[in-house]
Design a protein around this motif. Structure first.
Motif, short mmCIF file in Angstrom:
data_model
loop_
_atom_site.label_atom_id
_atom_site.label_comp_id
_atom_site.label_asym_id
_atom_site.label_seq_id
_atom_site.Cartn_x
_atom_site.Cartn_y
_atom_site.Cartn_z
N SER A 181 -2.11 1.00 11.10
CA SER A 181 -3.23 0.07 10.90
C SER A 181 -2.86 -1.03 9.92
O SER A 181 -3.17 -2.20 10.15
CB SER A 181 -4.46 0.82 10.37
N ARG A 182 -2.16 -0.67 8.86
CA ARG A 182 -1.73 -1.67 7.88
C ARG A 182 -0.70 -2.61 8.49
O ARG A 182 -0.75 -3.82 8.29
CB ARG A 182 -1.16 -0.95 6.65
N PHE A 188 0.75 5.22 0.79
CA PHE A 188 -0.04 6.24 1.48
C PHE A 188 0.46 7.61 1.08
O PHE A 188 1.67 7.83 0.97
CB PHE A 188 0.09 6.09 3.01
N ASP A 207 -3.11 11.46 10.78
CA ASP A 207 -3.90 10.46 10.06
C ASP A 207 -3.00 9.55 9.22
O ASP A 207 -3.23 8.34 9.12
CB ASP A 207 -4.94 11.13 9.16
N GLU A 235 -1.40 6.96 11.42
CA GLU A 235 -2.39 6.01 11.89
C GLU A 235 -2.72 4.99 10.82
O GLU A 235 -2.88 3.79 11.10
CB GLU A 235 -3.65 6.74 12.36
N LYS A 236 -2.82 5.43 9.57
CA LYS A 236 -3.09 4.50 8.46
C LYS A 236 -1.93 3.52 8.28
O LYS A 236 -2.15 2.34 8.04
CB LYS A 236 -3.33 5.28 7.17
N LYS A 253 0.86 -1.19 0.00
CA LYS A 253 0.00 0.00 0.00
C LYS A 253 0.89 1.23 0.00
O LYS A 253 1.89 1.28 0.72
CB LYS A 253 -0.89 -0.01 1.25
#
Length: 185
Positions: free
Chosen positions: A87-88, A44, A80, A83-84, A42
């Motif tokens: 989370s991943r 970001f 944010d 945090e993303k 991913k």
């Protein structure tokens, strides 16, 4: 190989799961690999960089401008963003065993990773952490794949004095064409 500090020994792992994490201001790439094969990744992106000045809002905090609306937006985007990422990472740690965590980030951004509301699934002093010893300009998917290839490749550095000896060794180990050889039973 995996080092066991309690037993002071190395164990060869047949199967290795690893994560590569590249973090730059405004862009980060996170990927999960099984035996050097990409399973999931991913990228970001966040609005963290002051467009006209090209400087991250986080790096600008030591001077002035914290009360402006734009700076508050960039600071919230930064929170944010991390945090993303966490989370991943948590998802990867819940689904699989992780043997190695390769990371490339500036020292200014690392505290935001470890102090996020979503806690990072590893500690700052984790044995599995490996700092990637290479400058990476941007945290893109292409650079992530390049880093993975370089992490698991071998390199031999031969001093100028030893080049003749090394050339001799290489020539004696040339690949032999087995199809044209007669079997001697």
């Amino acid at each position: 190989m995996n080092y066991l500090p309690d037993e002071n020994s190395l164990i060869k792992l047949e199967f290795i799961n690893h994560i590569i994490l590249l973090i730059k201001s405004g862009i980060a790439s996170v990927a999960f690999f099984e035996n050097t094969e990409l399973v999931d990744h991913k990228v970001f992106r966040a609005y963290m960089v002051r467009k006209k000045q090209g400087k991250s809002q986080v790096k600008y905090l030591k001077t002035k401008g914290k009360s402006r609306a734009g700076s508050r937006v960039r600071l919230q985007e930064t929170l944010d963003f991390f945090e993303k990422i966490n989370s991943r990472l948590i998802t990867y740690f819940e689904e699989s065993r992780i043997d190695l965590i390769a990371i490339n980030s500036s020292k200014i951004l690392l505290p935001f990773l470890f102090e996020s509301k979503s806690k990072t699934p590893f500690e700052k002093k984790d044995n599995r952490l490996y700092k990637i010893p290479k400058h990476i300009a941007t945290a893109t998917h292409e650079n992530l794949l390049e880093v993975n290839e370089q992490l698991f490749s071998n390199a031999v550095f031969v001093p100028y004095i030893s080049q003749d000896i090394f050339a001799t060794i290489l020539s004696s180990n040339e690949v032999v064409d087995n199809e044209n050889l007669e079997e001697d039973w």
